[in-house]
Design a protein around this motif. Sequence first.
Motif, PDB file in Angstrom:
ATOM      1  N   THR A 379       0.169  -0.897  -0.459  1.00 50.87           N
ATOM      2  CA  THR A 379      -0.107  -0.125   0.078  1.00 50.87           C
ATOM      3  C   THR A 379       0.646   0.855  -0.218  1.00 50.87           C
ATOM      4  O   THR A 379       0.558   2.623  -0.829  1.00 50.87           O
ATOM      5  N   SER A 380       1.952   1.608   0.873  1.00 47.57           N
ATOM      6  CA  SER A 380       3.052   2.340   1.111  1.00 47.57           C
ATOM      7  C   SER A 380       2.897   2.576  -0.715  1.00 47.57           C
ATOM      8  O   SER A 380       3.224   3.541  -0.849  1.00 47.57           O
ATOM      9  N   GLU A 381       4.101   1.476  -0.866  1.00 47.55           N
ATOM     10  CA  GLU A 381       4.357   2.112  -2.054  1.00 47.55           C
ATOM     11  C   GLU A 381       3.310   2.552  -3.381  1.00 47.55           C
ATOM     12  O   GLU A 381       3.632   3.054  -4.141  1.00 47.55           O
ATOM     13  N   GLU A 382       1.605   1.991  -3.675  1.00 49.52           N
ATOM     14  CA  GLU A 382       0.883   1.993  -4.776  1.00 49.52           C
ATOM     15  C   GLU A 382       1.030   3.598  -4.095  1.00 49.52           C
ATOM     16  O   GLU A 382       0.531   4.883  -4.810  1.00 49.52           O
ATOM     17  N   ARG A 383       0.733   3.678  -3.243  1.00 54.91           N
ATOM     18  CA  ARG A 383       0.751   5.542  -2.647  1.00 54.91           C
ATOM     19  C   ARG A 383       1.382   5.899  -3.069  1.00 54.91           C
ATOM     20  O   ARG A 383       0.715   8.242  -3.088  1.00 54.91           O
ATOM     21  N   SER A 384       2.825   5.923  -2.945  1.00 51.89           N
ATOM     22  CA  SER A 384       3.804   6.865  -3.492  1.00 51.89           C
ATOM     23  C   SER A 384       3.681   6.651  -4.581  1.00 51.89           C
ATOM     24  O   SER A 384       3.764   7.976  -5.579  1.00 51.89           O
ATOM     25  N   ARG A 385       3.120   5.672  -5.704  1.00 53.38           N
ATOM     26  CA  ARG A 385       2.981   6.125  -6.928  1.00 53.38           C
ATOM     27  C   ARG A 385       1.436   6.713  -7.293  1.00 53.38           C
ATOM     28  O   ARG A 385       1.754   7.362  -8.898  1.00 53.38           O
ATOM     29  N   ARG A 661      12.500  13.729 -10.009  1.00 60.65           N
ATOM     30  CA  ARG A 661      11.482  13.848  -9.223  1.00 60.65           C
ATOM     31  C   ARG A 661      10.734  12.285  -9.307  1.00 60.65           C
ATOM     32  O   ARG A 661      10.221  11.780 -10.601  1.00 60.65           O
ATOM     33  N   PHE A 662      10.788  11.180  -7.807  1.00 67.24           N
ATOM     34  CA  PHE A 662       9.852  10.377  -8.350  1.00 67.24           C
ATOM     35  C   PHE A 662      10.317   9.183  -8.885  1.00 67.24           C
ATOM     36  O   PHE A 662       9.942   8.268  -9.732  1.00 67.24           O
ATOM     37  N   ARG A 663      11.676   9.138  -9.363  1.00 68.09           N
ATOM     38  CA  ARG A 663      12.727   8.299  -9.860  1.00 68.09           C
ATOM     39  C   ARG A 663      12.806   6.971  -9.430  1.00 68.09           C
ATOM     40  O   ARG A 663      13.962   7.628  -8.451  1.00 68.09           O
ATOM     41  N   GLN A 664      12.959   6.065  -9.926  1.00 64.08           N
ATOM     42  CA  GLN A 664      13.208   4.910  -8.519  1.00 64.08           C
ATOM     43  C   GLN A 664      13.930   3.221 -10.169  1.00 64.08           C
ATOM     44  O   GLN A 664      12.925   3.046 -11.323  1.00 64.08           O
ATOM     45  N   LEU A 665      14.801   3.168 -10.294  1.00 63.71           N
ATOM     46  CA  LEU A 665      15.454   2.077 -10.946  1.00 63.71           C
ATOM     47  C   LEU A 665      14.472   0.563 -10.749  1.00 63.71           C
ATOM     48  O   LEU A 665      14.218  -0.273 -11.651  1.00 63.71           O
ATOM     49  N   ASP A 666      14.925   0.819  -9.336  1.00 62.67           N
ATOM     50  CA  ASP A 666      14.356  -0.460  -9.554  1.00 62.67           C
ATOM     51  C   ASP A 666      12.647  -0.305  -8.047  1.00 62.67           C
ATOM     52  O   ASP A 666      13.317  -0.011  -7.061  1.00 62.67           O
ATOM     53  N   SER A 668      11.205  -1.674  -6.866  1.00 60.39           N
ATOM     54  CA  SER A 668      10.998  -3.102  -5.291  1.00 60.39           C
ATOM     55  C   SER A 668      11.484  -2.688  -4.383  1.00 60.39           C
ATOM     56  O   SER A 668      11.504  -3.163  -3.048  1.00 60.39           O
ATOM     57  N   SER A 669      12.657  -1.433  -4.053  1.00 65.64           N
ATOM     58  CA  SER A 669      13.311  -1.023  -2.993  1.00 65.64           C
ATOM     59  C   SER A 669      12.348  -0.103  -2.437  1.00 65.64           C
ATOM     60  O   SER A 669      11.453   0.495  -2.668  1.00 65.64           O
ATOM     61  N   PRO A 670      12.368   0.367  -1.011  1.00 71.04           N
ATOM     62  CA  PRO A 670      11.280   1.403   0.003  1.00 71.04           C
ATOM     63  C   PRO A 670      11.837   2.389  -1.005  1.00 71.04           C
ATOM     64  O   PRO A 670      13.568   2.933  -1.848  1.00 71.04           O
ATOM     65  N   GLY A 671      11.020   3.325  -0.540  1.00 69.86           N
ATOM     66  CA  GLY A 671      11.033   4.740  -0.889  1.00 69.86           C
ATOM     67  C   GLY A 671      10.532   5.000  -2.602  1.00 69.86           C
ATOM     68  O   GLY A 671      10.004   4.265  -2.840  1.00 69.86           O
ATOM     69  N   CYS A 672      10.564   6.600  -2.355  1.00 66.58           N
ATOM     70  CA  CYS A 672       9.465   7.073  -3.295  1.00 66.58           C
ATOM     71  C   CYS A 672      10.578   7.785  -4.579  1.00 66.58           C
ATOM     72  O   CYS A 672       9.930   8.359  -5.027  1.00 66.58           O
ATOM     73  N   GLY A 673      11.807   7.648  -4.605  1.00 64.35           N
ATOM     74  CA  GLY A 673      12.257   8.988  -5.441  1.00 64.35           C
ATOM     75  C   GLY A 673      12.352   9.949  -5.149  1.00 64.35           C
ATOM     76  O   GLY A 673      12.593  10.486  -6.227  1.00 64.35           O
ATOM     77  N   LEU A 674      12.688  10.668  -3.958  1.00 70.55           N
ATOM     78  CA  LEU A 674      12.340  12.000  -3.775  1.00 70.55           C
ATOM     79  C   LEU A 674      14.188  12.743  -2.910  1.00 70.55           C
ATOM     80  O   LEU A 674      14.261  13.571  -3.595  1.00 70.55           O
ATOM     81  N   GLY A 675      14.885  11.619  -2.452  1.00 69.14           N
ATOM     82  CA  GLY A 675      16.103  11.518  -1.816  1.00 69.14           C
ATOM     83  C   GLY A 675      17.429  12.294  -3.097  1.00 69.14           C
ATOM     84  O   GLY A 675      17.976  13.653  -2.687  1.00 69.14           O
TER      85      GLY A 675
END
Length: 709
Positions: A379-385, A661-666, A668-675
């Motif tokens: 759910t956390s991953e879905e909410r980020s997306r 912004r919001f870009r993750q190569l993986d 499945s990894s935690p986080g939403c791609g903002l760091g």
Amino acid sequence: MVFNMPKHFIRALMALFIIILPAEKATAIDSATKAGIIDSLKHTLATAVTPADSISNLYAIFDLCYGTKREPLARQIYGLAKKDGDQRVCLDILRHIANINWRNDSVLDYVHSELARMPQSPELNSSKLFVSMLKTDNFFLSESSDKQTEKLKEFVRHYTTNPPENTYERADLLYALCRYLSVETRGELLEDYIDKLDKLVEEVKLPVGAVRRMVYNRAAPIFYENENYPRALEMDRKLLKAIDSLEIYYAEQGRQFHNAPTFRYVCYRRMLGSYSKLSRDQIEEYYGKINVLAKEHPNIAYDLENFERAKMYYAMATNNYSEAIKIIKRQIDNQVHAPYRLQLLKMLKKAAKETGDNTTLLEASDKLADELQKKLERTSEERSRELKLLYDMSELRQENTTYELERHQTEIRTKSWVIGIGIAVMAILATLVVLLAKQNKNNKLLTASLKTSNDNLREERDGLRAAREELIVLRDQAKSADRQKTEFINNMSHEVKTPLAAIAEYSQLIADCIPEKQNAYLNRFASIIRLNVRLVMRLVNDVLDIASLEHGSLSLEKRPVAISTICELAINNVFENGKPDKEGLMLIFNPSGKEDHIVDIDGQRVAQILINLLKNAEKFTDAGTITFDYDYDETAGKLSFSVADTGIGIPKGKEDTIFSRFRQLDISSPGCGLGLYISRLLATLMKGSVTVDTRYRGGARFVLQIPIK
């Protein structure tokens, strides 16, 4: 149904069939009886005279057959209907052909081309929409995840900025958007779009139920999975209504053997799963219908006896908890029930609690906690997306508003230029009129003409003024919308922080107040809550930082600080006691023992960048080393930091992509791609830079450079 034989014989034959079949709709036919009916129909088919007679017989055989036998029969029916000019049969059988071959591109293209040649009608439009939805399903299952994400963005952009005016085309686009969105999220955003599609399908008033059945069949499991039982029940009831309308439609055409028992069984079983929202009479009604279907159809009886989902729902609904425990324990590890494991564990826990079975209750609670944790992570991953999609949609709307403003301004400039030329021309004409006034007998007519022209110009001028004022209002509205968006993000982020902190503190307080024997068990849940609170707080802080950085409202607070102090702050924020938690992972800081210096800089913001780089290194490095170093060139006035790891590295060509912004190569990894996106914004604010060292081959190496005055 018309056969090429005496009508009284046909009536007798059909009466015999109805007597043999026990149900009102003559649905239960054993294989021997079915074979006898098919042989009789084939014999009658051999003596048919007209295409209509042949079509009636072939339809009956088609409805009695399953699997690969239906394809050649469907094509034979289509050939006869096409020759006879019967468009209704052509459309119906083309829908069957497309449904049978929905994973075959060439067949779907053939059906689409055949539909394109037919004269317009509501049933044709409905059939085109049905085939287009099947093509969407085929493409969806054939494409890679990257292609699916790309297509979703395309559909969102199309629907947000330029939705089709044609209702059927809009329904087709909405279906595709929902289908592709289901990969990214199964949450409220998907439910909202399904509701829009449901409303649109209801408005269209389709002449046949094929499209409605497909939409409701896709929608009901999603609401059920999200435990939105009222909406799931509504979708299933609409699905049953669509099945009924199809059967009525086919019955009116004389197709007595057409039925959809499996669809009905799945509906009733899923509706029983929503037993908490059903009355006792409804529970008994649906379970009774399931048992009737099982008696008539061996495949349904097999599912009912071997997978028992309907039985366990009925046992829970009627408070027969002991029986429910037995069934659930038999079925809980069956892969068939994997999508429903969370619901089954909740049912098992409740049944064990009601019966006082503490052993089962403890076991179910442990497994339920694991499943809830998995669901929470999903759910956390879905909410980020979802957040990313909503942000992108907001930007699309803003871009569209900006484009409209620019277009209006261009039109106004063009009109002003034309009017200016018109005024100049009119002035010249007026001068000529004055010069020729004494010689021209039509002076009065020309004067009247000039007066009319001047009145028109005044009207145009007033229109331009009104348009300019309208543009000013639109501009102010756009600015207000942007300001409200920023205020909304800030307010919501600050409002979220207080309840999150309260949740973390009270969860620990509850755990501390429990006796020591049970304290360890509750501490586990308290730690899970604190972990997820930290994750959400980090996301909130990131969103606040982005809003401040993008609107230029974040200021720097420079003060003298030791470089080692900045480094220690970053390390202690990422690693407890300065050491990584992962076994086999080691942190090396300042390996060459460089001299410490005092620099004039915003140490908190530099530490924030370093924390993001260190967290990235820890996240993508399971074993090995993380090397954290710095270098200060006092002469050149340049301070640089480096974070190198021995992790999975960064694919070639993606060195700049990861800072988006919001870009993750993986994913499945935690986080939403903002760091990394925030880190680069902060570095730019300090006139510095964050880059990837492309020469480093041992994993990944990030370099932060900041000028020091």
